[in-house]
Design a protein around this motif. Sequence first.
Motif, PDB file in Angstrom:
ATOM      1  N   SER A  53       0.756  -1.233  -0.103  1.00  0.00           N
ATOM      2  CA  SER A  53      -0.048  -0.137  -0.072  1.00  0.00           C
ATOM      3  C   SER A  53       0.570   1.479   0.133  1.00  0.00           C
ATOM      4  CB  SER A  53      -1.073   0.105   1.135  1.00  0.00           C
ATOM      5  OG  SER A  53      -0.046  -0.024   2.441  1.00  0.00           O
ATOM      6  N   LYS A  54       2.337   1.208  -0.108  1.00  0.00           N
ATOM      7  CA  LYS A  54       3.094   2.237  -0.110  1.00  0.00           C
ATOM      8  C   LYS A  54       3.508   2.651  -1.314  1.00  0.00           C
ATOM      9  CE  LYS A  54       5.050   1.161   4.513  1.00  0.00           C
ATOM     10  NZ  LYS A  54       6.165   0.872   5.256  1.00  0.00           N
ATOM     11  N   PHE A  55       3.701   3.848  -1.660  1.00  0.00           N
ATOM     12  CA  PHE A  55       4.418   4.306  -2.835  1.00  0.00           C
ATOM     13  C   PHE A  55       5.973   4.953  -2.262  1.00  0.00           C
ATOM     14  CE2 PHE A  55      -0.091   4.565  -3.727  1.00  0.00           C
ATOM     15  CZ  PHE A  55      -0.108   4.377  -5.025  1.00  0.00           C
ATOM     16  N   LYS A  93      12.591   7.450  -0.915  1.00  0.00           N
ATOM     17  CA  LYS A  93      11.853   7.890   0.178  1.00  0.00           C
ATOM     18  C   LYS A  93      10.416   7.504  -0.004  1.00  0.00           C
ATOM     19  CE  LYS A  93      10.457  12.019   2.374  1.00  0.00           C
ATOM     20  NZ  LYS A  93       9.872  13.408   2.522  1.00  0.00           N
ATOM     21  N   THR A  94       9.946   7.075   1.021  1.00  0.00           N
ATOM     22  CA  THR A  94       8.610   6.674   1.064  1.00  0.00           C
ATOM     23  C   THR A  94       7.548   7.925   1.160  1.00  0.00           C
ATOM     24  OG1 THR A  94       8.944   4.677   2.450  1.00  0.00           O
ATOM     25  CG2 THR A  94       6.853   5.364   2.357  1.00  0.00           C
ATOM     26  N   LEU A  95       6.422   7.792   0.082  1.00  0.00           N
ATOM     27  CA  LEU A  95       5.470   9.125  -0.129  1.00  0.00           C
ATOM     28  C   LEU A  95       4.427   8.657   0.424  1.00  0.00           C
ATOM     29  CD1 LEU A  95       6.620   9.490  -3.987  1.00  0.00           C
ATOM     30  CD2 LEU A  95       7.332  10.813  -2.132  1.00  0.00           C
ATOM     31  N   HIS A  96       3.726   9.761   0.701  1.00  0.00           N
ATOM     32  CA  HIS A  96       2.364   9.574   1.259  1.00  0.00           C
ATOM     33  C   HIS A  96       1.304  10.460   0.670  1.00  0.00           C
ATOM     34  CE1 HIS A  96       4.065   7.466   4.539  1.00  0.00           C
ATOM     35  NE2 HIS A  96       5.055   8.650   4.751  1.00  0.00           N
ATOM     36  N   TYR A 101      -3.986  11.542  -6.120  1.00  0.00           N
ATOM     37  CA  TYR A 101      -2.877  11.147  -6.530  1.00  0.00           C
ATOM     38  C   TYR A 101      -2.356   9.797  -7.034  1.00  0.00           C
ATOM     39  CZ  TYR A 101      -1.327  16.168  -6.100  1.00  0.00           C
ATOM     40  OH  TYR A 101      -1.398  17.477  -6.340  1.00  0.00           O
ATOM     41  N   LYS A 102      -3.123   8.955  -6.071  1.00  0.00           N
ATOM     42  CA  LYS A 102      -2.854   7.442  -6.261  1.00  0.00           C
ATOM     43  C   LYS A 102      -3.428   7.094  -7.393  1.00  0.00           C
ATOM     44  CE  LYS A 102      -2.288   6.056  -1.460  1.00  0.00           C
ATOM     45  NZ  LYS A 102      -2.887   5.691  -0.355  1.00  0.00           N
ATOM     46  N   GLU A 103      -4.548   7.780  -7.943  1.00  0.00           N
ATOM     47  CA  GLU A 103      -5.383   7.602  -9.139  1.00  0.00           C
ATOM     48  C   GLU A 103      -4.894   8.259 -10.279  1.00  0.00           C
ATOM     49  OE1 GLU A 103      -9.416   8.528  -7.724  1.00  0.00           O
ATOM     50  OE2 GLU A 103      -9.225   6.595  -6.242  1.00  0.00           O
ATOM     51  N   LYS A 110       4.371  15.350 -12.112  1.00  0.00           N
ATOM     52  CA  LYS A 110       4.642  16.654 -12.588  1.00  0.00           C
ATOM     53  C   LYS A 110       4.657  17.491 -11.106  1.00  0.00           C
ATOM     54  CE  LYS A 110       2.509  16.725 -16.848  1.00  0.00           C
ATOM     55  NZ  LYS A 110       1.287  17.084 -17.680  1.00  0.00           N
ATOM     56  N   PHE A 111       3.636  17.016 -10.097  1.00  0.00           N
ATOM     57  CA  PHE A 111       3.816  17.642  -8.691  1.00  0.00           C
ATOM     58  C   PHE A 111       5.214  17.484  -8.030  1.00  0.00           C
ATOM     59  CE2 PHE A 111       2.713  17.153  -4.247  1.00  0.00           C
ATOM     60  CZ  PHE A 111       2.548  18.159  -3.791  1.00  0.00           C
ATOM     61  N   LEU A 112       5.622  16.347  -8.088  1.00  0.00           N
ATOM     62  CA  LEU A 112       6.960  15.893  -7.544  1.00  0.00           C
ATOM     63  C   LEU A 112       7.965  16.548  -8.271  1.00  0.00           C
ATOM     64  CD1 LEU A 112       6.497  12.194  -6.551  1.00  0.00           C
ATOM     65  CD2 LEU A 112       6.437  14.304  -4.898  1.00  0.00           C
TER      66      LEU A 112
END
Length: 135
Positions: A53-55, A93-96, A101-103, A110-112
Motif C-alpha cells: 500500500s506504499k508508494f 523515500k516513502t511517499l504519502h 494522486y494515487k489514481e 508533475k507535482f513532485l
Amino acid sequence: TSTEDTFTGQTISQNGSSDAMTSQNITPSFPVPPVTTVDPPVSFNGKIVKKGSKFILKTTWLQSPSSNVVSYLIFENDKLVAQIPSYKLKFSKTLHPKKWYKEHLSKYKKFLHHRYKIQAVREGGLTSDFVYLDF
C-alpha cells in the motif's frame, strides 16, 4: 591543490662584443585562480514504485563532471532532506500521496518534479546549481 603553476625557461645573452654567451635559468610563477564553480549532477531521475500500500520514490543521478565532489544534497520543498556521499548515486523515500494522486500518478509526478531537487557539493562547501527531479 596547487595555487601556482610554474615553468622553467632559459635566457641567453651575448657577453659584450665577444662571441661568448651566458645563460641563466628562470622560473616564473603565475597564480592559478581558485575554482569558483561546481558542475551539477548530469541528471536527476525518479520513478515511483508501489510496494503493497506504499508508494516509494526512487531517484538516481549521474555524477557531477567536477572533480572533488564529496556529496549531493537532496531538497524537498527547499528543505534539505538528505546528504548523500558522492559514491552513492541514489536516494529513496516513502511517499504519502493523497488518494487523488494515487489514481492520477502522471499528475503526481508533475507535482513532485517541482518539489525535489539536487545539487553537488565540492570540498570546501562550494555547491552547484540545482537540478530538478525528472520522470
